[in-house]
Design a protein around this motif. Structure first.
Motif, PDB file in Angstrom:
ATOM      1  N   LYS A   1       0.815  -1.194   0.000  1.00 38.60           N
ATOM      2  CA  LYS A   1       0.000   0.000   0.000  1.00 38.60           C
ATOM      3  C   LYS A   1       0.858   1.257   0.000  1.00 38.60           C
ATOM      4  O   LYS A   1       0.506   2.249  -0.633  1.00 38.60           O
ATOM      5  N   THR A   2       1.928   1.265   0.710  1.00 37.96           N
ATOM      6  CA  THR A   2       2.849   2.401   0.766  1.00 37.96           C
ATOM      7  C   THR A   2       3.439   2.656  -0.614  1.00 37.96           C
ATOM      8  O   THR A   2       3.580   3.808  -1.037  1.00 37.96           O
ATOM      9  N   LEU A   3       3.767   1.545  -1.288  1.00 38.92           N
ATOM     10  CA  LEU A   3       4.313   1.665  -2.636  1.00 38.92           C
ATOM     11  C   LEU A   3       3.291   2.328  -3.568  1.00 38.92           C
ATOM     12  O   LEU A   3       3.647   3.140  -4.411  1.00 38.92           O
ATOM     13  N   GLU A   4       2.044   1.946  -3.367  1.00 39.74           N
ATOM     14  CA  GLU A   4       0.973   2.519  -4.172  1.00 39.74           C
ATOM     15  C   GLU A   4       0.847   4.019  -3.898  1.00 39.74           C
ATOM     16  O   GLU A   4       0.675   4.823  -4.817  1.00 39.74           O
ATOM     17  N   LEU A   5       0.940   4.409  -2.646  1.00 40.27           N
ATOM     18  CA  LEU A   5       0.870   5.822  -2.270  1.00 40.27           C
ATOM     19  C   LEU A   5       2.051   6.598  -2.830  1.00 40.27           C
ATOM     20  O   LEU A   5       1.892   7.701  -3.356  1.00 40.27           O
ATOM     21  N   SER A   7       3.752   5.844  -5.438  1.00 48.13           N
ATOM     22  CA  SER A   7       3.544   5.893  -6.880  1.00 48.13           C
ATOM     23  C   SER A   7       2.543   6.999  -7.232  1.00 48.13           C
ATOM     24  O   SER A   7       2.737   7.749  -8.188  1.00 48.13           O
ATOM     25  N   LYS A   8       1.482   7.070  -6.468  1.00 46.03           N
ATOM     26  CA  LYS A   8       0.467   8.115  -6.699  1.00 46.03           C
ATOM     27  C   LYS A   8       1.061   9.497  -6.442  1.00 46.03           C
ATOM     28  O   LYS A   8       0.784  10.439  -7.200  1.00 46.03           O
ATOM     29  N   GLU A  10       4.216  10.358  -6.704  1.00 44.95           N
ATOM     30  CA  GLU A  10       5.127  10.642  -7.823  1.00 44.95           C
ATOM     31  C   GLU A  10       4.328  11.055  -9.072  1.00 44.95           C
ATOM     32  O   GLU A  10       4.698  11.989  -9.780  1.00 44.95           O
ATOM     33  N   GLU A  11       3.215  10.360  -9.292  1.00 46.75           N
ATOM     34  CA  GLU A  11       2.359  10.668 -10.451  1.00 46.75           C
ATOM     35  C   GLU A  11       1.780  12.077 -10.317  1.00 46.75           C
ATOM     36  O   GLU A  11       1.775  12.862 -11.275  1.00 46.75           O
TER      37      GLU A  11
END
Length: 104
Positions: A1-5, A7-8, A10-11
């Motif tokens: 989940k942290t990786l997803e955050l 990534s978001k 950074e996006e």
């Protein structure tokens, strides 16, 4: 989940950078358009002044021509009157000569 955050984030950061670049590009484009408008307006003013000067020259030339034409017509009219007088005198002299020949 942290990786997803991450990534978001950074996006979103990338989108923010792109938005800033777009804003800068848009501002530059607006500045260029304003510059072009100013130049076009200046050119238009210049051409309007030029046109006004040309119209004034045309008006003055026309007036000069009209004055010269009036003088020429007046002179022509005087010459025609003179010729008419000469013609009448000539006719009168011819009649006198004709009568004198009859007496002789």
């Amino acid at each position: 989940k942290t990786l997803e955050l991450v990534s978001k984030i950074e996006e979103l950061t990338l989108m923010q950078v792109q938005a800033e670049r777009f804003k800068i590009s848009y501002s530059e484009l607006e500045a260029k358009m304003d510059e072009d408008k100013t130049y076009a307006s200046s050119e238009l003013d210049s051409k309007e002044i030029e046109l006004e000067q040309l119209n004034e020259q045309i008006y003055n030339t026309r007036k000069e021509f009209e004055v010269k034409l009036d003088k020429m017509l007046s002179s022509l009219s005087k010459k025609e009157k003179e010729m008419h007088k000469i013609s009448r005198k000539n006719w009168s002299l011819e009649r006198k000569c004709s009568r004198m020949r009859e007496y002789v």
